[in-house]
Each structure stands twice: as structure tokens, then as C-alpha cells.
Design a protein around this motif. Structure first.
Motif, PDB file in Angstrom:
ATOM      1  N   ASP A 113       4.480  -8.999  -6.444  1.00 23.29           N
ATOM      2  CA  ASP A 113       3.560  -9.604  -5.911  1.00 23.29           C
ATOM      3  C   ASP A 113       2.940 -10.901  -6.459  1.00 23.29           C
ATOM      4  O   ASP A 113       3.138 -11.910  -6.696  1.00 23.29           O
ATOM      5  N   GLU A 152      14.696  -0.749  -4.229  1.00 24.54           N
ATOM      6  CA  GLU A 152      13.527  -1.679  -3.942  1.00 24.54           C
ATOM      7  C   GLU A 152      13.026  -2.628  -5.564  1.00 24.54           C
ATOM      8  O   GLU A 152      12.896  -2.890  -5.535  1.00 24.54           O
ATOM      9  N   SER A 171      10.032  -5.403  -5.289  1.00 22.45           N
ATOM     10  CA  SER A 171       8.114  -5.009  -5.148  1.00 22.45           C
ATOM     11  C   SER A 171       7.294  -6.427  -5.575  1.00 22.45           C
ATOM     12  O   SER A 171       8.026  -6.973  -7.301  1.00 22.45           O
ATOM     13  N   LYS A 197       7.362  -5.747  -0.583  1.00 23.57           N
ATOM     14  CA  LYS A 197       8.108  -4.708  -0.677  1.00 23.57           C
ATOM     15  C   LYS A 197       9.165  -4.738   0.445  1.00 23.57           C
ATOM     16  O   LYS A 197       9.248  -5.175   1.811  1.00 23.57           O
ATOM     17  N   ALA A 216       0.981  -7.246  -2.044  1.00 24.11           N
ATOM     18  CA  ALA A 216       2.153  -6.400  -2.308  1.00 24.11           C
ATOM     19  C   ALA A 216       3.276  -7.247  -0.739  1.00 24.11           C
ATOM     20  O   ALA A 216       3.429  -6.749  -0.609  1.00 24.11           O
ATOM     21  N   ALA A 252      10.873  -5.546 -10.035  1.00 20.43           N
ATOM     22  CA  ALA A 252       9.576  -6.139  -9.391  1.00 20.43           C
ATOM     23  C   ALA A 252       8.953  -7.956 -10.681  1.00 20.43           C
ATOM     24  O   ALA A 252      10.104  -8.119 -11.385  1.00 20.43           O
TER      25      ALA A 252
END
Length: 117
Positions: A49, A45, A47, A111, A109, A66
Motif C-alpha cells: 500500500d 503475491e 501487495s 504488486k 497498490a 501485505a
């Protein structure tokens, strides 16, 4: 005279129709592209910001997938991710990306899933 008016009316209607068609095609915006660099063996995954002032549109993720990006998609905008992994790159289309939004519509977010190499 009546024939000339009919052909003139037909021409006018064709011009109006063509103009509306061109405006409707131009109204659709292309998805915004974010370039994301991932480690060579990364799968999982992502993610992101969004709307970060201290990041760019081209970003690199950490080991957990991330990172922050300056891209801040509006409510009617879609996003495409260009993933660069090692020496290869591929795209994640908008239908495979989730943009989570706050109650006021601001994105909180972005994703997506990066498949295994």
C-alpha cells in the motif's frame, strides 16, 4: 577562412550533440528501490500500500504478503523490490512489478510475485 569556419561549425555541432546526449541520459531516472522483508518460507503475491505516512521505505510483510510503504512513485517512475528472505536477498525488476493507479494517477497498490525459495 572558410576552412576555419567549417571546423568551428563542426566543433559547435559536436558540442551541442554531446550536450543533448548527456541531458537525455540524465533524464532517465533509476527505479526507486523498496526493501521488503518476507518470512523465510514465503512465496506468493506481494501487495504494498504506497504513500503511507506511517511506514518507511523498508518494510516487512504479514503472512498474506501485505504491508504499507512510504514510497509513492510518480506517474513516470518505476520501482524495484529488494526482497530479503531469511539470509538471502534478491531483486524483482520493474518489468515484473505492477503499479496500480487511481484515475488521477496516484498509486493505490504495488504488486509483485515472490517465487518459491
Amino acid at each position: 577562412m572558410v576552412r576555419k569556419l567549417d571546423s568551428l561549425t563542426t566543433l559547435l555541432l559536436a558540442t551541442i550533440f554531446t550536450t543533448l546526449l548527456l541531458f537525455s541520459c540524465a533524464a532517465k531516472q533509476a527505479p526507486r528501490e523498496i526493501t521488503v522483508r518476507v518470512p523465510p518460507d514465503y512465496a506468493g503475491e506481494l501487495s504494498l500500500d504506497p504513500c503511507s505516512r506511517h511506514a518507511s521505505a523498508e518494510v516487512s510483510v504479514d503472512a498474506k504478503g501485505a504491508t504499507a510503504t512510504s514510497v509513492c512513485p510518480k506517474a513516470d517512475e518505476t520501482v524495484t523490490l529488494r526482497i530479503i528472505r531469511g539470509g538471502t536477498d534478491f531483486r524483482v525488476p520493474p518489468d515484473q512489478i505492477t503499479i496500480e493507479r487511481a484515475g488521477d494517477g496516484l498509486p493505490v497498490a504495488i504488486k509483485a510475485h515472490v517465487p518459491a525459495p
